[in-house]
Design a protein around this motif. Structure first.
Motif, PDB file in Angstrom:
ATOM      1  N   ALA A 104       1.041  -1.323   0.182  1.00 23.91           N
ATOM      2  CA  ALA A 104      -0.085   0.130   0.211  1.00 23.91           C
ATOM      3  C   ALA A 104       1.060   1.216  -0.191  1.00 23.91           C
ATOM      4  N   HIS A 105       1.853   1.265   0.824  1.00 20.98           N
ATOM      5  CA  HIS A 105       3.055   2.581   0.755  1.00 20.98           C
ATOM      6  C   HIS A 105       3.520   2.536  -0.536  1.00 20.98           C
ATOM      7  N   ARG A 106       3.852   1.516  -0.966  1.00 24.25           N
ATOM      8  CA  ARG A 106       4.543   1.518  -2.531  1.00 24.25           C
ATOM      9  C   ARG A 106       3.578   2.103  -3.522  1.00 24.25           C
ATOM     10  N   ARG A 107       2.361   1.742  -3.392  1.00 28.09           N
ATOM     11  CA  ARG A 107       1.422   2.373  -4.343  1.00 28.09           C
ATOM     12  C   ARG A 107       0.770   3.634  -4.221  1.00 28.09           C
ATOM     13  N   GLY A 108       1.190   4.282  -2.697  1.00 24.43           N
ATOM     14  CA  GLY A 108       0.650   5.646  -2.483  1.00 24.43           C
ATOM     15  C   GLY A 108      -0.791   5.631  -1.763  1.00 24.43           C
ATOM     16  N   MET A 109      -1.148   4.378  -1.469  1.00 23.64           N
ATOM     17  CA  MET A 109      -2.447   4.402  -0.909  1.00 23.64           C
ATOM     18  C   MET A 109      -2.548   4.877   0.435  1.00 23.64           C
ATOM     19  N   PRO A 110      -3.565   5.769   0.723  1.00 22.87           N
ATOM     20  CA  PRO A 110      -3.681   6.385   2.007  1.00 22.87           C
ATOM     21  C   PRO A 110      -3.944   5.229   3.104  1.00 22.87           C
ATOM     22  N   HIS A 111      -3.237   5.644   4.487  1.00 23.85           N
ATOM     23  CA  HIS A 111      -3.344   4.476   5.329  1.00 23.85           C
ATOM     24  C   HIS A 111      -4.820   4.249   5.832  1.00 23.85           C
ATOM     25  N   LEU A 112      -5.483   5.431   5.831  1.00 19.50           N
ATOM     26  CA  LEU A 112      -6.922   5.377   6.369  1.00 19.50           C
ATOM     27  C   LEU A 112      -7.700   4.148   5.441  1.00 19.50           C
ATOM     28  N   VAL A 113      -7.362   4.250   4.202  1.00 16.42           N
ATOM     29  CA  VAL A 113      -8.061   3.120   3.312  1.00 16.42           C
ATOM     30  C   VAL A 113      -7.501   1.762   3.584  1.00 16.42           C
ATOM     31  N   LEU A 114      -6.221   1.573   3.874  1.00 15.21           N
ATOM     32  CA  LEU A 114      -5.466   0.261   4.219  1.00 15.21           C
ATOM     33  C   LEU A 114      -6.193  -0.091   5.653  1.00 15.21           C
ATOM     34  N   ILE A 115      -6.623   0.711   6.613  1.00 14.36           N
ATOM     35  CA  ILE A 115      -6.809   0.301   8.189  1.00 14.36           C
ATOM     36  C   ILE A 115      -8.156  -1.000   8.234  1.00 14.36           C
ATOM     37  N   PRO A 116      -9.233  -0.531   7.115  1.00 10.36           N
ATOM     38  CA  PRO A 116     -10.180  -1.723   7.125  1.00 10.36           C
ATOM     39  C   PRO A 116      -9.524  -3.136   6.763  1.00 10.36           C
ATOM     40  N   CYS A 117      -8.694  -3.153   5.659  1.00 11.21           N
ATOM     41  CA  CYS A 117      -8.146  -4.329   5.210  1.00 11.21           C
ATOM     42  C   CYS A 117      -7.457  -5.062   6.331  1.00 11.21           C
ATOM     43  N   LEU A 118      -6.473  -4.160   6.919  1.00 15.83           N
ATOM     44  CA  LEU A 118      -5.521  -4.823   7.949  1.00 15.83           C
ATOM     45  C   LEU A 118      -6.390  -5.339   9.256  1.00 15.83           C
ATOM     46  N   LEU A 129      -7.301 -10.114   2.938  1.00 10.16           N
ATOM     47  CA  LEU A 129      -6.435 -10.204   1.862  1.00 10.16           C
ATOM     48  C   LEU A 129      -7.434  -9.874   0.455  1.00 10.16           C
ATOM     49  N   LEU A 130      -8.510 -10.599   0.419  1.00 15.96           N
ATOM     50  CA  LEU A 130      -9.453 -10.274  -0.629  1.00 15.96           C
ATOM     51  C   LEU A 130      -9.695  -8.871  -0.592  1.00 15.96           C
ATOM     52  N   LEU A 131     -10.191  -7.952   0.390  1.00 16.70           N
ATOM     53  CA  LEU A 131     -10.158  -6.815   0.378  1.00 16.70           C
ATOM     54  C   LEU A 131      -9.244  -5.846   0.073  1.00 16.70           C
ATOM     55  N   TYR A 132      -8.152  -6.346   0.434  1.00 18.98           N
ATOM     56  CA  TYR A 132      -7.086  -5.350  -0.122  1.00 18.98           C
ATOM     57  C   TYR A 132      -6.462  -5.427  -1.408  1.00 18.98           C
ATOM     58  N   CYS A 133      -6.769  -6.828  -1.816  1.00 19.62           N
ATOM     59  CA  CYS A 133      -6.511  -6.974  -3.324  1.00 19.62           C
ATOM     60  C   CYS A 133      -7.390  -6.412  -4.621  1.00 19.62           C
ATOM     61  N   GLY A 134      -8.721  -6.138  -3.810  1.00 23.58           N
ATOM     62  CA  GLY A 134      -9.677  -5.394  -4.376  1.00 23.58           C
ATOM     63  C   GLY A 134      -9.307  -4.007  -4.704  1.00 23.58           C
ATOM     64  N   LEU A 135      -8.980  -3.429  -3.350  1.00 24.31           N
ATOM     65  CA  LEU A 135      -8.733  -2.223  -3.344  1.00 24.31           C
ATOM     66  C   LEU A 135      -7.488  -1.682  -3.965  1.00 24.31           C
ATOM     67  N   ARG A 136      -6.503  -2.467  -4.090  1.00 22.25           N
ATOM     68  CA  ARG A 136      -5.276  -2.184  -4.624  1.00 22.25           C
ATOM     69  C   ARG A 136      -5.270  -1.895  -6.099  1.00 22.25           C
ATOM     70  N   GLN A 137      -6.182  -2.449  -6.737  1.00 20.66           N
ATOM     71  CA  GLN A 137      -6.411  -2.202  -8.019  1.00 20.66           C
ATOM     72  C   GLN A 137      -6.560  -0.673  -8.634  1.00 20.66           C
ATOM     73  N   ARG A 138      -7.011   0.058  -7.427  1.00 20.50           N
ATOM     74  CA  ARG A 138      -7.173   1.183  -7.952  1.00 20.50           C
ATOM     75  C   ARG A 138      -6.121   2.260  -7.815  1.00 20.50           C
ATOM     76  N   TRP A 139      -4.946   1.653  -7.144  1.00 16.54           N
ATOM     77  CA  TRP A 139      -3.671   2.516  -6.728  1.00 16.54           C
ATOM     78  C   TRP A 139      -2.547   1.935  -7.805  1.00 16.54           C
ATOM     79  N   GLN A 140      -1.936   2.656  -8.463  1.00 16.18           N
ATOM     80  CA  GLN A 140      -0.836   2.111  -9.261  1.00 16.18           C
ATOM     81  C   GLN A 140       0.429   2.184  -8.411  1.00 16.18           C
ATOM     82  N   PRO A 141       1.627   1.668  -8.543  1.00 12.65           N
ATOM     83  CA  PRO A 141       2.679   1.751  -7.697  1.00 12.65           C
ATOM     84  C   PRO A 141       3.070   3.257  -7.903  1.00 12.65           C
ATOM     85  N   ALA A 142       3.386   3.992  -6.942  1.00 14.87           N
ATOM     86  CA  ALA A 142       4.204   5.424  -7.091  1.00 14.87           C
ATOM     87  C   ALA A 142       5.327   5.197  -7.371  1.00 14.87           C
TER      88      ALA A 142
END
Length: 149
Positions: A104-118, A129-142
């Motif tokens: 998530a950090h590498r992709r520039g995903m906001p930490h608040l978005v990551l918290i529910p996944c964690l 894991l499914l939730l995170y993998c679904g959300l990570r598609q919206r952020w390309q690596p920074a």
């Protein structure tokens, strides 16, 4: 005396500390050193290896195995095997959570978005894991994000 119950009482807080660090201090040096580096998941992995070895040789479970659900149930009737299975969950879920945080950090995903996944990964493993993998598609690596670990 070390028994499965006392070791359970030691292992849970150790894993919880890792999750707490991922949730509230993901960029802190201590979090990088203990969790994101893999040190804490590897400690849990080594604990698992010791527990499963001890269970296998010192406390074998009659009728246990992996060939049927009944054999797996027989395995987990042995407290040492049950503890090893629990540590297995603690280890893998924390390793997945650490990966989610690094990715998530590498992709520039906001930490608040990551918290529910964690939280979902902590409580329900594969769901997080499914939730995170679904959300990570919206952020390309920074391109210039510094690694967490």
């Amino acid at each position: 005396m070390l028994n499965p119950d006392s070791l359970f009482q030691i292992g849970n807080p150790i894993a919880f500390l890792g999750w707490l660090l991922l949730l509230v201090a993901p960029r802190w040096r201590g979090t990088r050193a203990m969790v994101l580096s893999g040190a804490l998941p590897l400690l849990l992995a080594a604990t698992y290896v010791i527990l499963i070895g001890y269970q296998t040789f010192a406390h074998p479970a009659p009728g246990a195995g992996f060939g049927s659900l009944a054999q797996v149930a027989a395995l987990f009737r042995e407290p040492w095997a049950l503890l090893a299975g629990w540590v297995h969950y603690l280890c893998f879920d924390l390793a997945v959570g650490a990966w989610e945080a690094r990715d998530a950090h590498r992709r520039g995903m906001p930490h608040l978005v990551l918290i529910p996944c964690l939280v979902a990964t902590f409580m329900l493993g594969p769901l997080g894991l499914l939730l995170y993998c679904g959300l990570r598609q919206r952020w390309q690596p920074a391109p210039a994000a510094a690694p967490l670990a």
